[in-house]
Design an enzyme around this catalytic site. Structure first.
Site, short mmCIF file in Angstrom:
data_model
loop_
_atom_site.label_atom_id
_atom_site.label_comp_id
_atom_site.label_asym_id
_atom_site.label_seq_id
_atom_site.Cartn_x
_atom_site.Cartn_y
_atom_site.Cartn_z
N ARG A 51 0.79 -1.21 0.00
CA ARG A 51 0.00 0.00 0.00
C ARG A 51 0.83 1.28 0.00
NH1 ARG A 51 -2.74 -3.74 1.45
NH2 ARG A 51 -0.83 -4.28 2.48
N THR A 52 1.77 1.39 0.93
CA THR A 52 2.43 2.68 1.11
C THR A 52 3.25 3.03 -0.14
OG1 THR A 52 2.54 2.14 3.44
CG2 THR A 52 3.81 4.03 2.73
N ARG A 101 10.97 4.03 3.71
CA ARG A 101 10.59 3.06 4.76
C ARG A 101 11.85 2.31 5.16
NH1 ARG A 101 5.58 -1.04 4.70
NH2 ARG A 101 4.60 0.92 5.26
#
Ligand code: CP
Length: 303
Positions: A51-52, A101
């Site tokens: 998702r991110t 991330r």
């Protein structure tokens, strides 16, 4: 130049502006289709994501910009020993904005210190996940109607779940919020969070059984047990199916209680719940694109 490391980096007023921009993008996407022409987003993901990473890539593409990056530390020069500080100096030469991330808590902050471009923390270890929080707040605001005056149950892995830590951080600035933490003893919310709530006089309750509090909740935020943060496989196996949201449990809930989940889901929400009108987790992922579009525009000074 601004970065986003923590939801608290933006004031409540700034968040209101960001959410209003996300609303407008949702209503009239064509108006924003060329806002980022010529701009490049770098997605530097040292940890897995669906998702991110893809919602950031979708967001930049929908704004007319382009995307470069890596989705795995093993395919980057981190595998040869390059530091995050050196990597971001290089990325600053190639892109206008970076979403990062990293499994190590604080790594995006280290990057931001050396960066010449805005850095967005796309999740650092068990610490923070601010763009998930923006997504969650936009979902609550849009579907529940208000960011004030509700009881929210946070259920599952409250120890390692960075989305939970970020969301609590953000919600304490709103009025009339009561938190109910639902977890097994081993995965309970860290003391620093409950200490902070006590200091601020914000009501909270800690329970083990979801059924006991279900009728009280306006929002239920389910989370996955974070396998990747466990030191011991045996503990993970013992705890992974501690909570499973089923139709029977949903019958105890208010008729308008919303079920949120940052996803990915493993077993903690039975698929039979997906058709319940109160299940908001797939809509939540859609809000994540609009809010990330708004964030990119804001950090690039194009809002
Ligand atoms: N919600 C979330 O962070 O999902 P991903 O891990 O797939 O990015």
């Amino acid at each position: 130049m601004r970065h986003l490391m923590n939801p608290l980096d933006f004031s409540v007023e700034e968040l209101d502006k960001l959410f209003a921009l996300a609303d407008d993008i949702e209503k009239d996407p064509a108006k924003y289709a060329h806002k980022c022409d010529g701009k490049i987003l770098a997605t530097c993901f040292y940890e897995p994501s669906t998702r991110t990473r893809l919602s950031f890539e979708s967001a930049m593409t929908r704004l007319g910009g382009r995307v470069i990056g890596f989705s795995d530390a093993a395919s980057s020069s981190a595998s040869k020993g390059e530091s995050v500080s050196d990597t971001i100096r290089i990325i600053s030469c190639y892109a206008d904005i970076c979403a990062m991330r990293h499994p190590k808590e604080g790594a995006p902050m280290v990057a931001a210190e050396k960066s010449l471009i805005p850095v967005i923390n796309a999740g650092d270890g068990g610490h923070q996940h601010p763009t998930q929080t923006l997504t969650d707040l936009q979902t609550i605001r849009s579907l529940h109607g208000d960011l004030n005056h509700f009881t929210i149950g946070l259920c599952g892995d409250l120890k390692f779940g960075r989305t939970v830590h970020s969301l609590i951080n953000a919600l304490v600035r709103y009025e009339g919020i009561k938190f109910i933490f639902i977890s097994p003893e081993e995965l309970k919310i860290p003391d620093y969070v409950t200490d902070m709530l006590r200091e601020k006089g914000i009501p909270f309750q800690e329970v083990i059984r979801l059924e006991d509090v279900m009728p009280e909740l306006d929002l239920l935020y389910m989370t996955r047990v974070q396998k990747e943060r466990f030191f011991n496989e045996e503990d993970y196996v013992r705890l992974k199916d501690f909570y499973v949201l089923t139709k029977e449990k949903m019958e105890l809930a208010k008729p308008d209680m919303l079920v949120l989940h940052p996803l990915p889901r493993v077993n903690e929400i039975a698929v039979e719940i997906d058709d319940d009108p109160r299940a908001a987790y797939f809509k939540q992922a859609q809000f994540g694109v609009y809010v990330r579009m708004a964030l990119i525009l804001t950090l690039l000074g194009l809002a």
